[in-house]
Design a protein around this motif. Structure first.
Motif, PDB file in Angstrom:
ATOM      1  N   PHE A  85       0.864  -1.105  -0.111  1.00 38.86           N
ATOM      2  CA  PHE A  85       0.301   0.120   0.053  1.00 38.86           C
ATOM      3  C   PHE A  85       0.974   1.218   0.082  1.00 38.86           C
ATOM      4  CE2 PHE A  85      -3.566  -2.832   1.343  1.00 38.86           C
ATOM      5  CZ  PHE A  85      -4.336  -2.231   0.571  1.00 38.86           C
ATOM      6  N   VAL A  86       1.972   1.186   0.845  1.00 38.29           N
ATOM      7  CA  VAL A  86       2.903   2.314   0.699  1.00 38.29           C
ATOM      8  C   VAL A  86       3.588   2.616  -0.609  1.00 38.29           C
ATOM      9  CG1 VAL A  86       4.981   3.071   1.711  1.00 38.29           C
ATOM     10  CG2 VAL A  86       3.135   2.448   3.441  1.00 38.29           C
ATOM     11  N   TYR A  87       3.897   1.575  -1.131  1.00 39.11           N
ATOM     12  CA  TYR A  87       4.640   1.642  -2.561  1.00 39.11           C
ATOM     13  C   TYR A  87       3.570   2.194  -3.538  1.00 39.11           C
ATOM     14  CZ  TYR A  87       6.832  -0.013  -6.515  1.00 39.11           C
ATOM     15  OH  TYR A  87       7.807  -0.254  -7.865  1.00 39.11           O
ATOM     16  N   GLY A  88       2.316   1.578  -3.431  1.00 42.19           N
ATOM     17  CA  GLY A  88       1.302   2.001  -4.183  1.00 42.19           C
ATOM     18  C   GLY A  88       0.893   3.547  -4.131  1.00 42.19           C
ATOM     19  N   ARG A  89       0.893   3.930  -2.834  1.00 43.70           N
ATOM     20  CA  ARG A  89       0.605   5.301  -2.626  1.00 43.70           C
ATOM     21  C   ARG A  89       1.850   6.373  -3.110  1.00 43.70           C
ATOM     22  NH1 ARG A  89      -3.839   8.645  -1.662  1.00 43.70           N
ATOM     23  NH2 ARG A  89      -2.951  10.567  -0.700  1.00 43.70           N
ATOM     24  N   ARG A  90       3.041   5.865  -2.938  1.00 45.29           N
ATOM     25  CA  ARG A  90       4.016   6.810  -3.449  1.00 45.29           C
ATOM     26  C   ARG A  90       4.275   6.645  -4.873  1.00 45.29           C
ATOM     27  NH1 ARG A  90       8.205   4.511   1.220  1.00 45.29           N
ATOM     28  NH2 ARG A  90       8.065   6.339   2.506  1.00 45.29           N
ATOM     29  N   LEU A  91       3.562   5.812  -5.509  1.00 43.73           N
ATOM     30  CA  LEU A  91       3.633   5.604  -6.991  1.00 43.73           C
ATOM     31  C   LEU A  91       2.759   6.607  -7.465  1.00 43.73           C
ATOM     32  CD1 LEU A  91       4.878   3.949  -9.471  1.00 43.73           C
ATOM     33  CD2 LEU A  91       3.183   2.149  -8.789  1.00 43.73           C
ATOM     34  N   GLU A 150       6.480 -14.891  -5.676  1.00 39.36           N
ATOM     35  CA  GLU A 150       6.505 -14.471  -6.963  1.00 39.36           C
ATOM     36  C   GLU A 150       5.117 -14.368  -7.788  1.00 39.36           C
ATOM     37  OE1 GLU A 150       8.999 -17.341  -8.988  1.00 39.36           O
ATOM     38  OE2 GLU A 150      10.818 -16.562  -7.946  1.00 39.36           O
ATOM     39  N   LEU A 151       4.154 -14.942  -7.015  1.00 33.82           N
ATOM     40  CA  LEU A 151       2.814 -14.596  -7.413  1.00 33.82           C
ATOM     41  C   LEU A 151       2.211 -13.160  -7.050  1.00 33.82           C
ATOM     42  CD1 LEU A 151       0.041 -15.400  -8.676  1.00 33.82           C
ATOM     43  CD2 LEU A 151      -0.618 -16.265  -6.435  1.00 33.82           C
ATOM     44  N   LEU A 152       2.765 -12.790  -5.715  1.00 34.74           N
ATOM     45  CA  LEU A 152       2.190 -11.401  -5.516  1.00 34.74           C
ATOM     46  C   LEU A 152       3.019 -10.220  -6.380  1.00 34.74           C
ATOM     47  CD1 LEU A 152       2.358 -11.998  -1.645  1.00 34.74           C
ATOM     48  CD2 LEU A 152       0.347 -11.305  -2.992  1.00 34.74           C
ATOM     49  N   VAL A 153       4.349 -10.566  -6.351  1.00 39.48           N
ATOM     50  CA  VAL A 153       5.006  -9.447  -7.148  1.00 39.48           C
ATOM     51  C   VAL A 153       4.687  -9.292  -8.681  1.00 39.48           C
ATOM     52  CG1 VAL A 153       7.333  -8.917  -8.033  1.00 39.48           C
ATOM     53  CG2 VAL A 153       7.070  -9.841  -5.851  1.00 39.48           C
ATOM     54  N   GLY A 154       4.254 -10.616  -9.252  1.00 44.19           N
ATOM     55  CA  GLY A 154       3.744 -10.487 -10.535  1.00 44.19           C
ATOM     56  C   GLY A 154       2.440  -9.759 -10.639  1.00 44.19           C
ATOM     57  N   SER A 155       1.581 -10.293  -9.890  1.00 43.76           N
ATOM     58  CA  SER A 155       0.176  -9.798  -9.693  1.00 43.76           C
ATOM     59  C   SER A 155       0.155  -8.226  -9.555  1.00 43.76           C
ATOM     60  CB  SER A 155      -0.676 -10.391  -8.503  1.00 43.76           C
ATOM     61  OG  SER A 155      -0.689 -11.726  -8.824  1.00 43.76           O
ATOM     62  N   PHE A 156       1.040  -7.649  -8.567  1.00 49.48           N
ATOM     63  CA  PHE A 156       1.221  -6.290  -8.369  1.00 49.48           C
ATOM     64  C   PHE A 156       1.511  -5.483  -9.453  1.00 49.48           C
ATOM     65  CE2 PHE A 156       3.081  -2.385  -6.826  1.00 49.48           C
ATOM     66  CZ  PHE A 156       2.079  -1.832  -6.027  1.00 49.48           C
ATOM     67  N   ALA A 157       2.727  -6.090 -10.307  1.00 47.69           N
ATOM     68  CA  ALA A 157       3.008  -5.327 -11.369  1.00 47.69           C
ATOM     69  C   ALA A 157       2.048  -5.455 -12.401  1.00 47.69           C
ATOM     70  CB  ALA A 157       4.072  -6.207 -12.052  1.00 47.69           C
ATOM     71  N   GLU A 170      -5.264   6.336 -10.122  1.00 52.51           N
ATOM     72  CA  GLU A 170      -5.982   6.825  -9.024  1.00 52.51           C
ATOM     73  C   GLU A 170      -6.893   5.751  -8.221  1.00 52.51           C
ATOM     74  OE1 GLU A 170      -6.234   9.937  -8.026  1.00 52.51           O
ATOM     75  OE2 GLU A 170      -4.570  10.579  -9.225  1.00 52.51           O
ATOM     76  N   ASP A 171      -6.995   4.597  -8.899  1.00 51.84           N
ATOM     77  CA  ASP A 171      -7.795   3.497  -8.236  1.00 51.84           C
ATOM     78  C   ASP A 171      -6.925   2.419  -7.714  1.00 51.84           C
ATOM     79  OD1 ASP A 171      -7.257   2.349 -10.311  1.00 51.84           O
ATOM     80  OD2 ASP A 171      -8.951   1.688 -11.131  1.00 51.84           O
ATOM     81  N   LEU A 172      -5.529   2.662  -7.602  1.00 53.44           N
ATOM     82  CA  LEU A 172      -4.639   1.730  -7.338  1.00 53.44           C
ATOM     83  C   LEU A 172      -4.617   1.110  -5.820  1.00 53.44           C
ATOM     84  CD1 LEU A 172      -2.239  -0.103  -7.942  1.00 53.44           C
ATOM     85  CD2 LEU A 172      -0.803   1.515  -7.653  1.00 53.44           C
ATOM     86  N   GLY A 173      -5.052   2.000  -4.886  1.00 58.25           N
ATOM     87  CA  GLY A 173      -5.309   1.509  -3.461  1.00 58.25           C
ATOM     88  C   GLY A 173      -6.462   0.381  -3.424  1.00 58.25           C
TER      89      GLY A 173
END
Length: 222
Positions: A85-91, A150-157, A170-173
């Protein structure tokens, strides 16, 4: 000392400018002249720190993982959730991070630029946390940490790319919250699920608390 501090500030300004330009134009279309204009530095200053466009791109890529830094949590699954969530917010707002992410998925980068590095670095870091979670009894016995991570990292990407394309992130959170709603029941012990905070505004709340304490990572605005 003053000269060293000035050099550090100049290097940071170049990285942030490069991040913005790489994000807007991609690797192939970005030129050193664009970065110079955005950073408002001389060619000599840029080449002092980065001898080539490739080295500049690599430096931008190498800055990515620290943007996921969060306060440690007793529950390691919560700490992993917080990182996302922090990474997504900073993004949403940080040009250096945005440029780093663009380069990570940019297939036009030359062989000399390791755009796969962030994937490996994220995976290695999160595997360590997930293994701690396993030791603390937070995970179901069927979980294989490396495969899950690896599933999480790929899914997040994937979801951040989709979010950027559809809403400018804007809807990343919300999308991160949905991701965890589907993943956590398959990896966390049932008694833990109700105690994990996966609300879409989790990243904003963490960064607000860090800002109040004066601990916000330099260059990583909420």
């Amino acid at each position: 000392m003053a000269k060293q501090e000035r050099a550090i500030r100049t290097r940071r300004a170049i990285l942030e400018a490069a991040g913005a330009v790489f994000d807007e134009h991609g690797y192939a279309s970005t030129t050193i002249s664009m970065v110079l204009e955005r950073a408002e530095v001389t060619k000599g200053a840029l080449y002092f720190h980065f001898p080539s466009k490739e080295s500049l791109a690599q430096a931008v890529l190498d800055e990515q993982v620290p943007f996921g830094t969060v306060p440690p949590q007793p529950c390691k699954l919560q700490e992993i959730v917080d990182m996302s969530f922090v990474y997504g917010r900073r993004l949403l707002h940080n040009p250096l991070l945005q440029g780093s992410v663009r380069l990570t998925v940019d297939q036009a980068t030359p062989p000399g630029v390791d755009h796969s590095g962030p994937f490996r670095q994220w995976a290695d870091h999160v595997v360590e946390l997930l293994e701690e979670a396993e030791k603390q009894g937070e995970l179901l016995p069927t979980v294989v940490p490396r495969e899950t991570v690896e599933l999480l990292v790929g899914s997040f990407a994937g979801i951040q790319l989709m979010s950027r394309a559809l809403t400018g992130r804007e809807d990343l959170g919300h999308r991160i919250s949905v991701l965890w709603a589907h993943v956590l029941p398959s990896i966390a012990v049932p008694g833990l699920l109700g105690r994990l905070d996966t609300a879409p505004d989790r990243g904003a709340r963490i960064l607000a608390a860090l800002d109040e304490d004066g601990e916000l990572m330099q260059g990583a605005e909420p």
